[in-house]
Design a protein around this motif. Sequence first.
Motif, PDB file in Angstrom:
ATOM      1  N   HIS A  18      11.320  -6.183 -48.679  1.00  0.00           N
ATOM      2  CA  HIS A  18      11.677  -5.419 -49.867  1.00  0.00           C
ATOM      3  C   HIS A  18      10.745  -5.732 -51.042  1.00  0.00           C
ATOM      4  CE1 HIS A  18      15.135  -3.174 -48.440  1.00  0.00           C
ATOM      5  NE2 HIS A  18      15.347  -4.198 -47.644  1.00  0.00           N
TER       6      HIS A  18
ATOM      7  N   TYR B 278       8.794  -2.736 -52.831  1.00  0.00           N
ATOM      8  CA  TYR B 278       8.810  -2.634 -54.286  1.00  0.00           C
ATOM      9  C   TYR B 278       7.389  -2.644 -54.842  1.00  0.00           C
ATOM     10  CZ  TYR B 278      10.089  -3.805 -59.130  1.00  0.00           C
ATOM     11  OH  TYR B 278      10.226  -3.801 -60.494  1.00  0.00           O
TER      12      TYR B 278
ATOM     13  N   GLN C  27       5.132   0.458 -54.033  1.00  0.00           N
ATOM     14  CA  GLN C  27       5.489   1.637 -54.820  1.00  0.00           C
ATOM     15  C   GLN C  27       4.996   1.504 -56.261  1.00  0.00           C
ATOM     16  OE1 GLN C  27       9.491   3.665 -53.637  1.00  0.00           O
ATOM     17  NE2 GLN C  27       9.763   1.481 -53.245  1.00  0.00           N
ATOM     18  N   ILE C  28       5.053   0.288 -56.800  1.00  0.00           N
ATOM     19  CA  ILE C  28       4.571   0.061 -58.163  1.00  0.00           C
ATOM     20  C   ILE C  28       3.055   0.216 -58.234  1.00  0.00           C
ATOM     21  CG2 ILE C  28       4.298  -1.670 -59.990  1.00  0.00           C
ATOM     22  CD1 ILE C  28       7.093  -0.532 -59.867  1.00  0.00           C
TER      23      ILE C  28
ATOM     24  N   LYS D 180      13.154   8.047 -47.368  1.00  0.00           N
ATOM     25  CA  LYS D 180      14.132   8.298 -48.436  1.00  0.00           C
ATOM     26  C   LYS D 180      14.778   9.668 -48.271  1.00  0.00           C
ATOM     27  CE  LYS D 180      12.303   5.487 -52.255  1.00  0.00           C
ATOM     28  NZ  LYS D 180      11.648   5.562 -53.586  1.00  0.00           N
TER      29      LYS D 180
ATOM     30  N   ASN E  39      18.811   5.586 -56.717  1.00  0.00           N
ATOM     31  CA  ASN E  39      17.840   4.795 -57.480  1.00  0.00           C
ATOM     32  C   ASN E  39      18.533   3.659 -58.226  1.00  0.00           C
ATOM     33  OD1 ASN E  39      15.687   6.337 -56.660  1.00  0.00           O
ATOM     34  ND2 ASN E  39      15.522   7.528 -58.543  1.00  0.00           N
ATOM     35  N   THR E  40      19.759   3.924 -58.676  1.00  0.00           N
ATOM     36  CA  THR E  40      20.536   2.879 -59.338  1.00  0.00           C
ATOM     37  C   THR E  40      20.793   1.719 -58.381  1.00  0.00           C
ATOM     38  OG1 THR E  40      21.640   4.502 -60.756  1.00  0.00           O
ATOM     39  CG2 THR E  40      22.729   2.381 -60.489  1.00  0.00           C
TER      40      THR E  40
ATOM     41  N   PHE F 264      19.073   1.073 -55.293  1.00  0.00           N
ATOM     42  CA  PHE F 264      17.846   0.467 -54.790  1.00  0.00           C
ATOM     43  C   PHE F 264      17.077  -0.260 -55.892  1.00  0.00           C
ATOM     44  CE2 PHE F 264      17.844   4.233 -51.633  1.00  0.00           C
ATOM     45  CZ  PHE F 264      18.762   3.574 -50.831  1.00  0.00           C
ATOM     46  N   GLY F 265      16.996   0.378 -57.057  1.00  0.00           N
ATOM     47  CA  GLY F 265      16.237  -0.217 -58.151  1.00  0.00           C
ATOM     48  C   GLY F 265      16.858  -1.494 -58.667  1.00  0.00           C
ATOM     49  N   THR F 266      18.186  -1.498 -58.819  1.00  0.00           N
ATOM     50  CA  THR F 266      18.864  -2.691 -59.328  1.00  0.00           C
ATOM     51  C   THR F 266      18.718  -3.860 -58.366  1.00  0.00           C
ATOM     52  OG1 THR F 266      20.506  -1.319 -60.476  1.00  0.00           O
ATOM     53  CG2 THR F 266      21.076  -3.621 -60.103  1.00  0.00           C
TER      54      THR F 266
ATOM     55  N   SER G 273      16.436  -4.250 -55.899  1.00  0.00           N
ATOM     56  CA  SER G 273      15.032  -4.643 -55.750  1.00  0.00           C
ATOM     57  C   SER G 273      14.545  -5.449 -56.948  1.00  0.00           C
ATOM     58  CB  SER G 273      14.145  -3.400 -55.577  1.00  0.00           C
ATOM     59  OG  SER G 273      14.437  -2.737 -54.377  1.00  0.00           O
ATOM     60  N   GLN G 274      14.860  -4.980 -58.149  1.00  0.00           N
ATOM     61  CA  GLN G 274      14.434  -5.689 -59.348  1.00  0.00           C
ATOM     62  C   GLN G 274      15.055  -7.084 -59.416  1.00  0.00           C
ATOM     63  OE1 GLN G 274      12.105  -5.028 -61.517  1.00  0.00           O
ATOM     64  NE2 GLN G 274      12.537  -6.859 -62.709  1.00  0.00           N
TER      65      GLN G 274
END
Length: 210
Positions: free
Chosen positions: A102, A106, A109-110, A125, A156-157, A159-161, A163-164
């Motif tokens: 992961h 992450y 993608q960045i 996705k 996104n809420t 996966f993003g939360t 992953s971050q």
Amino acid sequence: MSNLSEKQIQILETAENLFARKGFDGTSVRDIADEAGVNIAMISYYFRSKEKLMEALFEQRMGHIKMRVETLIKDDSLSPAEKINMLIDEHIERVMQRQKFHKILYCEQILNKNPFIIAIVNDLKKRNVAVISELIKDGQKKEVFKKKIDVILMLNTLFGTVSQTIVSLDYYRDINDLKELPDDEFLKLIKRKLSIHIKTLFKAILTYEA
């Protein structure tokens, strides 16, 4: 890919370790072969190229979600909200168990330096969004979920939360003065906090109860 041999799994796990440490561009097929204790010809035989190897890694780590959601959709013993909560907890657990992958997901993608990786991710996705949308529609038919749901932003809420949080575990630990907490207890704490946080957000997004 399914029914992988032990050697294929070994190569994929070696590549995963190297991609997480050195990045996709910084890792050569020879690096993977040397680390895995195999010859380059074997990697070419199984995966054809470094790009195809990366594609197989993503499929192995993310491709099962579609099947899992399809199984949940058919399970009448669970409410729509229970199914969503199960997916949240399973995603958190999966990310915790596969932190290296992961981080690759992450970071790639960045960086957005390899269009073929972004294409692989987007394809996976889309497949996952399609089946999760069916799960949402089931809840809407039963009138427990709101009618207008932006599934992509909702996911996104999630996966993003997660992953971050994973890429900033040391920061979270430091800022909350948790340095003395044993690693296993710290990860349990993070999983519990993530679960409560995301379920609260999803309840607000999906239901009329918020």
